[in-house]
Design a protein around this motif. Structure first.
Motif, PDB file in Angstrom:
ATOM      1  N   LEU A  43       0.795  -1.229   0.000  1.00 16.92           N
ATOM      2  CA  LEU A  43       0.000   0.000   0.000  1.00 16.92           C
ATOM      3  C   LEU A  43       0.831   1.285   0.000  1.00 16.92           C
ATOM      4  N   THR A  44       2.025   1.241   0.606  1.00 20.07           N
ATOM      5  CA  THR A  44       2.796   2.481   0.773  1.00 20.07           C
ATOM      6  C   THR A  44       4.168   2.457   0.118  1.00 20.07           C
ATOM      7  N   GLY A  45       4.680   1.273  -0.168  1.00 21.07           N
ATOM      8  CA  GLY A  45       6.042   1.166  -0.689  1.00 21.07           C
ATOM      9  C   GLY A  45       7.089   1.216   0.410  1.00 21.07           C
ATOM     10  N   LEU A  46       6.642   1.319   1.655  1.00 20.67           N
ATOM     11  CA  LEU A  46       7.549   1.383   2.803  1.00 20.67           C
ATOM     12  C   LEU A  46       7.412   0.120   3.639  1.00 20.67           C
ATOM     13  N   SER A  47       8.466  -0.192   4.382  1.00 19.63           N
ATOM     14  CA  SER A  47       8.348  -1.271   5.357  1.00 19.63           C
ATOM     15  C   SER A  47       7.542  -0.734   6.546  1.00 19.63           C
ATOM     16  N   PRO A  48       6.983  -1.596   7.369  1.00 23.75           N
ATOM     17  CA  PRO A  48       6.267  -1.103   8.548  1.00 23.75           C
ATOM     18  C   PRO A  48       7.135  -0.224   9.448  1.00 23.75           C
ATOM     19  N   LEU A  49       8.399  -0.594   9.584  1.00 26.24           N
ATOM     20  CA  LEU A  49       9.303   0.202  10.414  1.00 26.24           C
ATOM     21  C   LEU A  49       9.512   1.598   9.810  1.00 26.24           C
ATOM     22  N   GLN A  50       9.703   1.676   8.507  1.00 24.56           N
ATOM     23  CA  GLN A  50       9.852   2.973   7.836  1.00 24.56           C
ATOM     24  C   GLN A  50       8.569   3.787   7.946  1.00 24.56           C
ATOM     25  N   TYR A  51       7.433   3.133   7.798  1.00 20.63           N
ATOM     26  CA  TYR A  51       6.147   3.817   7.884  1.00 20.63           C
ATOM     27  C   TYR A  51       5.938   4.387   9.289  1.00 20.63           C
ATOM     28  N   LEU A  52       6.267   3.602  10.285  1.00 20.54           N
ATOM     29  CA  LEU A  52       6.157   4.050  11.670  1.00 20.54           C
ATOM     30  C   LEU A  52       7.085   5.232  11.941  1.00 20.54           C
ATOM     31  N   LEU A  53       8.293   5.169  11.428  1.00 23.43           N
ATOM     32  CA  LEU A  53       9.234   6.273  11.580  1.00 23.43           C
ATOM     33  C   LEU A  53       8.699   7.535  10.915  1.00 23.43           C
ATOM     34  N   GLU A  54       8.136   7.407   9.724  1.00 25.82           N
ATOM     35  CA  GLU A  54       7.555   8.559   9.028  1.00 25.82           C
ATOM     36  C   GLU A  54       6.425   9.189   9.842  1.00 25.82           C
ATOM     37  N   LEU A  55       5.570   8.362  10.421  1.00 31.15           N
ATOM     38  CA  LEU A  55       4.484   8.886  11.261  1.00 31.15           C
ATOM     39  C   LEU A  55       5.029   9.629  12.472  1.00 31.15           C
ATOM     40  N   ARG A  56       6.027   9.044  13.111  1.00 33.87           N
ATOM     41  CA  ARG A  56       6.624   9.685  14.292  1.00 33.87           C
ATOM     42  C   ARG A  56       7.260  11.030  13.921  1.00 33.87           C
ATOM     43  N   LEU A  57       7.995  11.049  12.833  1.00 33.57           N
ATOM     44  CA  LEU A  57       8.666  12.284  12.433  1.00 33.57           C
ATOM     45  C   LEU A  57       7.671  13.354  11.985  1.00 33.57           C
ATOM     46  N   ALA A  58       6.607  12.952  11.312  1.00 36.27           N
ATOM     47  CA  ALA A  58       5.583  13.917  10.899  1.00 36.27           C
ATOM     48  C   ALA A  58       4.900  14.532  12.117  1.00 36.27           C
ATOM     49  N   GLU A  59       4.601  13.714  13.109  1.00 34.79           N
ATOM     50  CA  GLU A  59       3.989  14.220  14.343  1.00 34.79           C
ATOM     51  C   GLU A  59       4.963  15.142  15.074  1.00 34.79           C
ATOM     52  N   ALA A  60       6.234  14.763  15.096  1.00 30.36           N
ATOM     53  CA  ALA A  60       7.251  15.596  15.742  1.00 30.36           C
ATOM     54  C   ALA A  60       7.357  16.951  15.051  1.00 30.36           C
ATOM     55  N   ARG A  61       7.326  16.937  13.746  1.00 32.89           N
ATOM     56  CA  ARG A  61       7.402  18.197  12.995  1.00 32.89           C
ATOM     57  C   ARG A  61       6.235  19.113  13.351  1.00 32.89           C
ATOM     58  N   GLN A  62       5.060  18.514  13.443  1.00 37.93           N
ATOM     59  CA  GLN A  62       3.877  19.298  13.811  1.00 37.93           C
ATOM     60  C   GLN A  62       4.038  19.886  15.217  1.00 37.93           C
ATOM     61  N   LEU A  63       4.537  19.099  16.148  1.00 38.57           N
ATOM     62  CA  LEU A  63       4.747  19.595  17.515  1.00 38.57           C
ATOM     63  C   LEU A  63       5.790  20.710  17.549  1.00 38.57           C
ATOM     64  N   LEU A  64       6.856  20.529  16.788  1.00 41.30           N
ATOM     65  CA  LEU A  64       7.914  21.547  16.759  1.00 41.30           C
ATOM     66  C   LEU A  64       7.421  22.847  16.130  1.00 41.30           C
ATOM     67  N   GLU A  65       6.715  22.744  15.021  1.00 41.75           N
ATOM     68  CA  GLU A  65       6.239  23.943  14.332  1.00 41.75           C
ATOM     69  C   GLU A  65       5.177  24.694  15.127  1.00 41.75           C
ATOM     70  N   SER A  66       4.407  23.957  15.914  1.00 40.35           N
ATOM     71  CA  SER A  66       3.365  24.611  16.709  1.00 40.35           C
ATOM     72  C   SER A  66       3.894  25.131  18.036  1.00 40.35           C
ATOM     73  N   GLY A  67       5.098  24.712  18.412  1.00 39.59           N
ATOM     74  CA  GLY A  67       5.661  25.145  19.689  1.00 39.59           C
ATOM     75  C   GLY A  67       4.967  24.491  20.878  1.00 39.59           C
ATOM     76  N   ALA A  68       4.375  23.324  20.660  1.00 35.84           N
ATOM     77  CA  ALA A  68       3.586  22.655  21.690  1.00 35.84           C
ATOM     78  C   ALA A  68       4.434  22.066  22.820  1.00 35.84           C
ATOM     79  N   LYS A  69       5.693  21.845  22.579  1.00 35.85           N
ATOM     80  CA  LYS A  69       6.571  21.266  23.605  1.00 35.85           C
ATOM     81  C   LYS A  69       7.711  22.226  23.895  1.00 35.85           C
ATOM     82  N   ALA A  70       8.263  22.114  25.089  1.00 39.70           N
ATOM     83  CA  ALA A  70       9.265  23.072  25.553  1.00 39.70           C
ATOM     84  C   ALA A  70      10.702  22.704  25.186  1.00 39.70           C
TER      85      ALA A  70
END
Length: 104
Positions: A43-70
């Motif tokens: 479905l994605t062309g990624l391994s489950p581990l790569q897909y999970l990493l992409e999700l984590r990094l995308a969420e991290a980017r959102q947190l960083l850009e919003s300034g939600a964490k200190a």
């Protein structure tokens, strides 16, 4: 596509858990790791581990850009990285900048 959306929602619920790995994901999905591997790859062309990493990094980017964490460490732990250093290395590799750049 609906199945993939359901998987993303399932993963989002556990994203901050450092125990979240492919085995944990497969158990939550009621599949073997091999079945999960084949379906995600198809479905994605990624391994489950790569897909999970992409999700984590995308969420991290959102947190960083919003300034939600200190701090970088707070963002790393919020998205399931046990080490801030590992998080920073993966983030820089993916997005070309360090997470600490958001705090300067």
């Amino acid at each position: 596509q609906q199945w993939l959306q359901e998987q993303e929602e399932l993963l989002q619920e556990s994203l901050g858990d450092t125990r979240l790995n492919v085995g944990f994901w497969a158990d939550k999905s009621f599949m073997s790791e091999r079945q999960l591997q084949r379906k995600i790859k198809r479905l994605t062309g990624l391994s489950p581990l790569q897909y999970l990493l992409e999700l984590r990094l995308a969420e991290a980017r959102q947190l960083l850009e919003s300034g939600a964490k200190a701090s970088v460490a707070a963002v790393a732990y919020a998205v399931g990285f046990a080490s801030g250093q590992t998080f920073s290395r993966n983030y820089k590799k993916r997005f070309g900048k360090l997470p600490s750049d958001y705090f300067n």
